[in-house]
Design an enzyme around this catalytic site. Structure first.
Site, PDB file in Angstrom:
ATOM      1  N   HIS A 262       0.852  -1.192   0.000  1.00 39.23           N
ATOM      2  CA  HIS A 262       0.000   0.000   0.000  1.00 39.23           C
ATOM      3  C   HIS A 262       0.882   1.233   0.000  1.00 39.23           C
ATOM      4  CE1 HIS A 262      -3.169   2.799   1.138  1.00 39.23           C
ATOM      5  NE2 HIS A 262      -3.997   1.875   0.721  1.00 39.23           N
ATOM      6  N   ASP A 315      -8.003  -5.627   0.295  1.00 40.32           N
ATOM      7  CA  ASP A 315      -8.469  -6.516  -0.775  1.00 40.32           C
ATOM      8  C   ASP A 315      -8.051  -7.960  -0.581  1.00 40.32           C
ATOM      9  OD1 ASP A 315      -9.865  -4.682  -2.278  1.00 40.32           O
ATOM     10  OD2 ASP A 315      -8.075  -3.957  -3.287  1.00 40.32           O
TER      11      ASP A 315
HETATM   12  N1  CMC Z   1       4.073  -7.719  -4.036  1.00 42.24           N
HETATM   13  C1  CMC Z   1       5.424  -7.719  -4.092  1.00 42.24           C
HETATM   14  N2  CMC Z   1       6.190  -6.627  -3.982  1.00 42.24           N
HETATM   15  C2  CMC Z   1       5.543  -5.456  -3.797  1.00 42.24           C
HETATM   16  C3  CMC Z   1       4.144  -5.377  -3.715  1.00 42.24           C
HETATM   17  C4  CMC Z   1       3.403  -6.574  -3.854  1.00 42.24           C
HETATM   18  N3  CMC Z   1       2.078  -6.566  -3.803  1.00 42.24           N
HETATM   19  N4  CMC Z   1       3.773  -4.087  -3.533  1.00 42.24           N
HETATM   20  C5  CMC Z   1       4.903  -3.375  -3.493  1.00 42.24           C
HETATM   21  N5  CMC Z   1       5.985  -4.203  -3.662  1.00 42.24           N
HETATM   22  C6  CMC Z   1       7.387  -3.807  -3.700  1.00 42.24           C
HETATM   23  C7  CMC Z   1       7.757  -3.252  -5.065  1.00 42.24           C
HETATM   24  O1  CMC Z   1       8.197  -4.266  -5.932  1.00 42.24           O
HETATM   25  C8  CMC Z   1       8.853  -2.268  -4.704  1.00 42.24           C
HETATM   26  O2  CMC Z   1      10.032  -2.966  -4.494  1.00 42.24           O
HETATM   27  P1  CMC Z   1      11.441  -2.321  -4.926  1.00 42.24           P
HETATM   28  O3  CMC Z   1      11.550  -1.049  -4.146  1.00 42.24           O
HETATM   29  O4  CMC Z   1      12.415  -3.369  -4.560  1.00 42.24           O
HETATM   30  O5  CMC Z   1      11.319  -2.069  -6.408  1.00 42.24           O
HETATM   31  C9  CMC Z   1       8.403  -1.720  -3.347  1.00 42.24           C
HETATM   32  O6  CMC Z   1       7.563  -2.726  -2.791  1.00 42.24           O
HETATM   33  C10 CMC Z   1       7.623  -0.424  -3.449  1.00 42.24           C
HETATM   34  O7  CMC Z   1       6.582  -0.590  -4.414  1.00 42.24           O
HETATM   35  P2  CMC Z   1       5.919   0.625  -5.174  1.00 42.24           P
HETATM   36  O8  CMC Z   1       5.217   0.110  -6.392  1.00 42.24           O
HETATM   37  O9  CMC Z   1       6.921   1.714  -5.366  1.00 42.24           O
HETATM   38  O10 CMC Z   1       4.876   1.098  -4.100  1.00 42.24           O
HETATM   39  P3  CMC Z   1       3.582   1.920  -4.391  1.00 42.24           P
HETATM   40  O11 CMC Z   1       3.302   2.666  -3.164  1.00 42.24           O
HETATM   41  O12 CMC Z   1       3.725   2.724  -5.631  1.00 42.24           O
HETATM   42  O13 CMC Z   1       2.522   0.764  -4.683  1.00 42.24           O
HETATM   43  C11 CMC Z   1       0.607  -0.571  -4.663  1.00 42.24           C
HETATM   44  C12 CMC Z   1       1.373   0.535  -3.947  1.00 42.24           C
HETATM   45  C13 CMC Z   1      -0.711  -0.804  -3.932  1.00 42.24           C
HETATM   46  C14 CMC Z   1       0.319  -0.158  -6.101  1.00 42.24           C
HETATM   47  C15 CMC Z   1       1.473  -1.866  -4.673  1.00 42.24           C
HETATM   48  O14 CMC Z   1       1.757  -2.249  -3.345  1.00 42.24           O
HETATM   49  C16 CMC Z   1       0.808  -3.011  -5.422  1.00 42.24           C
HETATM   50  O15 CMC Z   1       0.918  -3.081  -6.649  1.00 42.24           O
HETATM   51  N6  CMC Z   1       0.073  -3.912  -4.694  1.00 42.24           N
HETATM   52  C17 CMC Z   1      -0.664  -4.962  -5.336  1.00 42.24           C
HETATM   53  C18 CMC Z   1      -2.042  -4.428  -5.771  1.00 42.24           C
HETATM   54  C19 CMC Z   1      -2.974  -4.225  -4.608  1.00 42.24           C
HETATM   55  O16 CMC Z   1      -3.095  -5.084  -3.734  1.00 42.24           O
HETATM   56  N7  CMC Z   1      -3.689  -3.086  -4.626  1.00 42.24           N
HETATM   57  C20 CMC Z   1      -4.703  -2.777  -3.620  1.00 42.24           C
HETATM   58  C21 CMC Z   1      -4.300  -1.630  -2.745  1.00 42.24           C
HETATM   59  S1  CMC Z   1      -5.362  -1.490  -1.300  1.00 42.24           S
HETATM   60  C22 CMC Z   1      -6.867  -0.974  -1.964  1.00 42.24           C
HETATM   61  C23 CMC Z   1      -6.850   0.502  -2.167  1.00 42.24           C
HETATM   62  O17 CMC Z   1      -6.943   1.256  -1.173  1.00 42.24           O
HETATM   63  O18 CMC Z   1      -6.768   0.924  -3.328  1.00 42.24           O
END
Ligand code: CMC
Length: 378
Positions: A262, A315
């Site tokens: 998140h 989720d």
């Molecule tokens: N599985 C594996 N690694 C992850 C995940 C995941 N679900 N989420 C983040 N990471 C890692 C990512 O690979 C990155 O690693 P590194 O720094 O080594 O490259 C690090 O964590 C930071 O990730 P980010 O993409 O920069 O973080 P963000 O804040 O932009 O992403 C997110 C947030 C929700 C898009 C992401 O965690 C994700 O894609 N999660 C899976 C989709 C999901 O479950 N979404 C629902 C969110 S909750 C409902 C809502 O409120 O919308």
């Protein structure tokens, strides 16, 4: 020369654009508050009607205020026949596209559509909160060749949703789960869809435009679509004994585990904790405990990532819950949208109250002063 010396805030990470009293996320400790009240108290004690009032009006209702508000919601659950006809025309589209289209079209049936006063915006938000479940349920039936079902004023919004979907008054336990799910999704800071809704409002577009934008932004798997993806993952895993290897293979292949991570929470999303025990009990009640067991194994396999702040989000358990309630998978995001309309409305009211055009910049890094060549010479 292009623009230099510019500080980029990619993804607007950690950028604060305004103040709010709608909700507060303490991402470090995994806490969430609506209007100052802990989600733990609200999820245990309040229904979606009460929470919609709290989120939109700013205060918990008295018993008589809640009664009047529930009446207003119930009296607005119906849809004009033209909207049902429109749903029929676009019935083959994804349920989120149908919801977005129908909400957009409802602007044509609201005499207050252009009135951006707080009072009118809250009235419109109340109506849309009442109408969204009717749209989603009507679409689900129409695409199966069934007639839409008229909402039953004796039932809550959550119970009505299941009733209009399946045509039978739901088990109160099932309705309670959907009700809690709506409560947990009602409001959540400046998430991408709320930001989209605020951008629309910042141009002085009306609530229907803002909610339509919110629905569009919510559709992506990084935001609202994760519940469906988690269920797809659980179906692919198929058996708890295969969960650990599946997670390893996905992560080794550079993939992400849906329902984890998140932008704001670096601890467990408190909303997920409220669904965890419910999913276990639901699985046992429906004689299908395996989905909970698979998710437990996924949680264990993801434990090392919790130390890096990648924990389960709302989720993670909701998809399996909807699945066990026999809700078609492509409807999962729409359930999130139905719950979120009060939150979008509250933030649009806040945006209008202290409006400023949301218009950030992009650093231009392309070429300049290129030699123009006539089309005949290119
Ligand atoms: N599985 C594996 N690694 C992850 C995940 C995941 N679900 N989420 C983040 N990471 C890692 C990512 O690979 C990155 O690693 P590194 O720094 O080594 O490259 C690090 O964590 C930071 O990730 P980010 O993409 O920069 O973080 P963000 O804040 O932009 O992403 C997110 C947030 C929700 C898009 C992401 O965690 C994700 O894609 N999660 C899976 C989709 C999901 O479950 N979404 C629902 C969110 S909750 C409902 C809502 O409120 O919308």
């Amino acid at each position: 020369m292009t623009e230099e010396g510019v500080t980029l805030y990619r993804g607007l990470r950690e950028v604060y654009i305004d103040r709010t009293t709608s909700s507060f996320i303490n991402g470090k400790e995994g806490k969430l508050y609506y209007r100052g009240y802990s989600i733990d108290d609200l999820a245990q004690n309040c229904g979606f009607e009460e929470i919609s009032y709290l989120v939109m009006m700013g205060e918990l209702p008295t018993a008589s205020e809640l009664e009047a508000f529930s009446k207003e919601l119930k009296s607005n659950m119906g849809l004009p026949q033209e909207i049902v006809d429109l749903i029929t025309i676009v019935k083959d589209a994804h349920p989120m596209d149908v919801l977005r289209t129908a909400i957009s079209a409802l602007a044509g049936f609201d005499s207050e559509v252009d009135d951006n006063s707080s009072e009118a915006t809250l009235r419109k938000g109340t109506k849309l909160t009442a109408q969204a479940p009717t749209i989603v349920a009507a679409h689900s039936r129409i695409r199966q060749g069934l007639d839409p079902i008229t909402p039953d004023p004796k039932l809550s919004i959550a119970a009505n949703f299941l009733y209009m979907l399946f045509g039978t008054v739901p088990d109160p336990e099932d309705a309670k789960l959907i009700d809690k799910d709506f409560v947990l999704h009602a409001e959540h800071g400046l998430n991408a869809s709320a930001f989209g809704a605020r951008v629309a409002a910042s141009t002085q577009a009306d609530l229907h435009c803002a909610v339509t934008t919110g629905i569009a932004v919510l559709k992506g798997p990084s935001h609202g679509g994760a519940a469906e993806s988690v269920m797809t993952m659980s179906l692919e895993i198929g058996d708890e004994s295969k969960a650990e290897q599946y997670i390893k293979d996905t992560l080794d292949g550079g993939g992400r585990i849906m329902g984890f991570g998140h932008r704001v929470y670096k601890a467990v999303d408190p909303r997920s904790l409220h669904l965890q025990d419910d999913l276990k009990a639901l699985g046992e009640r429906k004689g299908e405990p395996k989905w909970y067991s698979i998710l437990q194994k996924v949680l264990e396999a993801m434990q090392p990532y919790a130390r890096k702040g990648i924990c389960q989000n709302v989720d993670f358990f909701s998809g399996a819950m909807y699945f066990l309630l026999d809700i078609p998978e492509d409807l999962f995001i729409s359930i999130f949208a139905m719950g979120r309309i009060p939150g979008w409305t509250a933030q649009v009211v806040e945006q209008f109250d202290n409006n400023i055009l949301l218009r950030p910049r992009l650093q231009y890094v392309g070429e300049l002063d290129r030699k123009f060549i006539q089309i005949s010479d290119r």
